[in-house]
Design a protein around this motif. Sequence first.
Motif, PDB file in Angstrom:
ATOM      1  N   LEU A 149       0.619  -1.571  -0.429  1.00  0.00           N
ATOM      2  CA  LEU A 149      -0.053  -0.031   0.077  1.00  0.00           C
ATOM      3  C   LEU A 149       0.967   0.990   0.032  1.00  0.00           C
ATOM      4  O   LEU A 149       0.800   2.275  -0.874  1.00  0.00           O
ATOM      5  N   THR A 150       1.884   1.212   0.964  1.00  0.00           N
ATOM      6  CA  THR A 150       2.524   2.368   1.123  1.00  0.00           C
ATOM      7  C   THR A 150       3.323   3.070  -0.085  1.00  0.00           C
ATOM      8  O   THR A 150       3.300   3.491  -0.599  1.00  0.00           O
ATOM      9  N   PRO A 151       3.781   2.047  -0.322  1.00  0.00           N
ATOM     10  CA  PRO A 151       4.727   1.956  -2.175  1.00  0.00           C
ATOM     11  C   PRO A 151       3.793   2.363  -3.269  1.00  0.00           C
ATOM     12  O   PRO A 151       4.179   3.441  -4.196  1.00  0.00           O
ATOM     13  N   ILE A 152       2.808   1.853  -3.054  1.00  0.00           N
ATOM     14  CA  ILE A 152       1.656   2.341  -4.613  1.00  0.00           C
ATOM     15  C   ILE A 152       1.724   3.419  -4.219  1.00  0.00           C
ATOM     16  O   ILE A 152       1.477   4.970  -5.421  1.00  0.00           O
ATOM     17  N   GLY A 153       0.590   4.430  -3.501  1.00  0.00           N
ATOM     18  CA  GLY A 153       0.023   5.590  -2.312  1.00  0.00           C
ATOM     19  C   GLY A 153       1.400   6.425  -2.710  1.00  0.00           C
ATOM     20  O   GLY A 153       1.353   7.484  -3.797  1.00  0.00           O
ATOM     21  N   GLU A 154       2.645   6.719  -2.177  1.00  0.00           N
ATOM     22  CA  GLU A 154       3.921   7.087  -2.607  1.00  0.00           C
ATOM     23  C   GLU A 154       5.049   7.274  -4.137  1.00  0.00           C
ATOM     24  O   GLU A 154       4.497   8.729  -4.575  1.00  0.00           O
ATOM     25  N   GLU A 155       4.408   6.340  -4.524  1.00  0.00           N
ATOM     26  CA  GLU A 155       4.966   6.225  -5.929  1.00  0.00           C
ATOM     27  C   GLU A 155       3.991   7.039  -6.891  1.00  0.00           C
ATOM     28  O   GLU A 155       4.380   8.040  -7.934  1.00  0.00           O
ATOM     29  N   PHE A 156       2.529   7.155  -6.637  1.00  0.00           N
ATOM     30  CA  PHE A 156       1.581   8.372  -7.002  1.00  0.00           C
ATOM     31  C   PHE A 156       1.920   9.122  -7.303  1.00  0.00           C
ATOM     32  O   PHE A 156       1.154   9.660  -7.979  1.00  0.00           O
ATOM     33  N   LEU A 157       2.023   9.286  -6.181  1.00  0.00           N
ATOM     34  CA  LEU A 157       2.307  11.106  -5.840  1.00  0.00           C
ATOM     35  C   LEU A 157       3.382  11.499  -5.977  1.00  0.00           C
ATOM     36  O   LEU A 157       3.253  12.739  -6.682  1.00  0.00           O
ATOM     37  N   PHE A 158       4.653  10.709  -5.354  1.00  0.00           N
ATOM     38  CA  PHE A 158       5.721  11.954  -5.718  1.00  0.00           C
ATOM     39  C   PHE A 158       6.169  11.328  -7.553  1.00  0.00           C
ATOM     40  O   PHE A 158       6.946  12.700  -8.153  1.00  0.00           O
ATOM     41  N   ARG A 159       5.924  10.358  -8.489  1.00  0.00           N
ATOM     42  CA  ARG A 159       6.004  10.004  -9.660  1.00  0.00           C
ATOM     43  C   ARG A 159       5.173  10.469 -10.173  1.00  0.00           C
ATOM     44  O   ARG A 159       5.068  10.969 -11.362  1.00  0.00           O
ATOM     45  N   GLY A 160       4.053   9.586 -10.167  1.00  0.00           N
ATOM     46  CA  GLY A 160       2.999   9.831 -11.119  1.00  0.00           C
ATOM     47  C   GLY A 160       2.676  11.156 -11.213  1.00  0.00           C
ATOM     48  O   GLY A 160       2.421  11.766 -12.397  1.00  0.00           O
ATOM     49  N   VAL A 161       2.426  12.326 -10.048  1.00  0.00           N
ATOM     50  CA  VAL A 161       2.184  13.721  -9.902  1.00  0.00           C
ATOM     51  C   VAL A 161       3.439  14.771 -10.155  1.00  0.00           C
ATOM     52  O   VAL A 161       3.342  15.464 -11.328  1.00  0.00           O
ATOM     53  N   LEU A 162       4.664  14.714  -8.808  1.00  0.00           N
ATOM     54  CA  LEU A 162       5.223  15.447  -9.029  1.00  0.00           C
ATOM     55  C   LEU A 162       6.647  15.223 -10.445  1.00  0.00           C
ATOM     56  O   LEU A 162       6.748  15.924 -11.269  1.00  0.00           O
ATOM     57  N   ALA A 163       6.950  14.171 -10.409  1.00  0.00           N
ATOM     58  CA  ALA A 163       7.587  13.497 -11.280  1.00  0.00           C
ATOM     59  C   ALA A 163       6.897  13.789 -12.749  1.00  0.00           C
ATOM     60  O   ALA A 163       8.206  14.599 -13.800  1.00  0.00           O
ATOM     61  N   ASN A 164       5.724  13.353 -12.969  1.00  0.00           N
ATOM     62  CA  ASN A 164       5.173  13.842 -14.351  1.00  0.00           C
ATOM     63  C   ASN A 164       4.995  15.411 -14.525  1.00  0.00           C
ATOM     64  O   ASN A 164       5.250  15.921 -15.780  1.00  0.00           O
ATOM     65  N   PHE A 165       5.534  15.977 -13.408  1.00  0.00           N
ATOM     66  CA  PHE A 165       4.685  17.431 -14.172  1.00  0.00           C
ATOM     67  C   PHE A 165       5.969  18.376 -14.286  1.00  0.00           C
ATOM     68  O   PHE A 165       6.292  19.031 -14.915  1.00  0.00           O
ATOM     69  N   LEU A 166       7.396  17.623 -13.831  1.00  0.00           N
ATOM     70  CA  LEU A 166       8.376  18.496 -14.030  1.00  0.00           C
ATOM     71  C   LEU A 166       9.270  17.829 -15.676  1.00  0.00           C
ATOM     72  O   LEU A 166       9.944  18.298 -16.030  1.00  0.00           O
ATOM     73  N   LEU A 167       8.803  16.503 -15.523  1.00  0.00           N
ATOM     74  CA  LEU A 167       9.356  15.539 -16.956  1.00  0.00           C
ATOM     75  C   LEU A 167       8.572  16.880 -18.102  1.00  0.00           C
ATOM     76  O   LEU A 167       9.413  16.346 -19.206  1.00  0.00           O
ATOM     77  N   ARG A 168       8.143  17.926 -17.432  1.00  0.00           N
ATOM     78  CA  ARG A 168       7.890  18.617 -19.591  1.00  0.00           C
ATOM     79  C   ARG A 168       8.947  19.313 -19.574  1.00  0.00           C
ATOM     80  O   ARG A 168       9.442  20.004 -20.939  1.00  0.00           O
ATOM     81  N   TRP A 169       9.945  20.028 -18.580  1.00  0.00           N
ATOM     82  CA  TRP A 169      10.888  20.672 -19.280  1.00  0.00           C
ATOM     83  C   TRP A 169      12.584  19.561 -19.058  1.00  0.00           C
ATOM     84  O   TRP A 169      12.530  18.646 -19.912  1.00  0.00           O
ATOM     85  N   ALA A 170      13.180  19.589 -18.567  1.00  0.00           N
ATOM     86  CA  ALA A 170      14.674  18.875 -18.507  1.00  0.00           C
ATOM     87  C   ALA A 170      14.665  17.914 -18.032  1.00  0.00           C
ATOM     88  O   ALA A 170      14.293  17.591 -16.451  1.00  0.00           O
ATOM     89  N   PRO A 171      14.693  16.710 -18.026  1.00  0.00           N
ATOM     90  CA  PRO A 171      14.062  14.757 -17.791  1.00  0.00           C
ATOM     91  C   PRO A 171      14.250  14.807 -16.291  1.00  0.00           C
ATOM     92  O   PRO A 171      14.570  14.111 -15.386  1.00  0.00           O
ATOM     93  N   TRP A 172      16.113  14.923 -16.939  1.00  0.00           N
ATOM     94  CA  TRP A 172      17.605  14.749 -15.828  1.00  0.00           C
ATOM     95  C   TRP A 172      17.128  15.220 -14.237  1.00  0.00           C
ATOM     96  O   TRP A 172      17.258  14.880 -13.285  1.00  0.00           O
ATOM     97  N   ALA A 173      16.718  16.723 -13.923  1.00  0.00           N
ATOM     98  CA  ALA A 173      16.508  17.568 -13.185  1.00  0.00           C
ATOM     99  C   ALA A 173      15.147  17.473 -12.710  1.00  0.00           C
ATOM    100  O   ALA A 173      15.278  17.237 -10.884  1.00  0.00           O
ATOM    101  N   ALA A 174      14.335  16.929 -13.188  1.00  0.00           N
ATOM    102  CA  ALA A 174      12.916  16.329 -13.178  1.00  0.00           C
ATOM    103  C   ALA A 174      12.735  15.066 -12.119  1.00  0.00           C
ATOM    104  O   ALA A 174      11.894  15.002 -11.049  1.00  0.00           O
ATOM    105  N   VAL A 175      13.893  14.711 -12.241  1.00  0.00           N
ATOM    106  CA  VAL A 175      14.123  12.883 -11.556  1.00  0.00           C
ATOM    107  C   VAL A 175      14.606  13.633 -10.331  1.00  0.00           C
ATOM    108  O   VAL A 175      14.508  12.544  -9.064  1.00  0.00           O
ATOM    109  N   THR A 176      16.399  14.142 -10.676  1.00  0.00           N
ATOM    110  CA  THR A 176      16.127  14.287  -9.157  1.00  0.00           C
ATOM    111  C   THR A 176      15.900  15.889  -8.682  1.00  0.00           C
ATOM    112  O   THR A 176      15.781  15.251  -6.938  1.00  0.00           O
ATOM    113  N   VAL A 177      15.046  16.194  -9.258  1.00  0.00           N
ATOM    114  CA  VAL A 177      14.163  17.197  -8.238  1.00  0.00           C
ATOM    115  C   VAL A 177      12.668  16.325  -7.350  1.00  0.00           C
ATOM    116  O   VAL A 177      13.071  16.637  -6.143  1.00  0.00           O
TER     117      VAL A 177
END
Length: 233
Positions: A149-177
């Motif tokens: 449960l915890t991995p699903i929730g955290e990945e959906f938020l931090f990668r699903g929302v945040l990382a996907n939002f940031l990937l529209r710009w510099a991908p490496w920076a998005a991964v790092t941030v």
Amino acid sequence: MPPANSVAPVRTTSFVTRPGWVELAVAVLAALVLYLIGGVIAVRLPDDAPVSPGHVNFLISGLAPLGAFTLAVVVRIRDVRPFGYRWVSPGWLIAGMVIGIVCFGLSWPVSAVFDPLFPGSEDVQESYREAASSTIQSLAVTVVLGGILTPIGEEFLFRGVLANFLLRWAPWAAVTVSAAVFAVAHGINSVMPLAFVIGIATGLLLWSSGSIWPAVAVHMVYNSAGLIYHGTV
């Protein structure tokens, strides 16, 4: 009435490829509120409660980000695909599982380096270890809550929302941030460097595969392996 030989206009629907500022703002605000509510509930839990504090904390760690993710989806886009909810080939999932095992192996040398820099950090994970090492039934519940449960929730938020939002710009920076935010969200303690490593691995998999599920696989394997190790050793 149009002429018989006229062509009717084709209706097109716009498809948002990534979450935007609206989704990010809703997710952040919702996560803060839900984590706060969960924290208050956990603090007010009586000492003789029939549930383990570790189980409660894992439940909050899974449900709070899932709630934030859900609100981010329904606020405007109402489609999970822009958040990385896409099926992917089994090879990507296997790669995620292997990387999860590698990250689990790295936890010892990383901890050996950073634990002395954060004295008292071992207490942060104490409730989780107690929940895993209490009984077989408690270990099973801990793996379900903390390893799934915890991995699903955290990945959906931090990668699903945040990382996907940031990937529209510099991908490496998005991964790092996104990895850095994920690490800091775990607190300023010895867990933070390990969380950053997991964040880098899961962010790279999201970027490479276009799907959230390989990242979830990494996180599930890493968490589950750690819980089973502490529950059986």
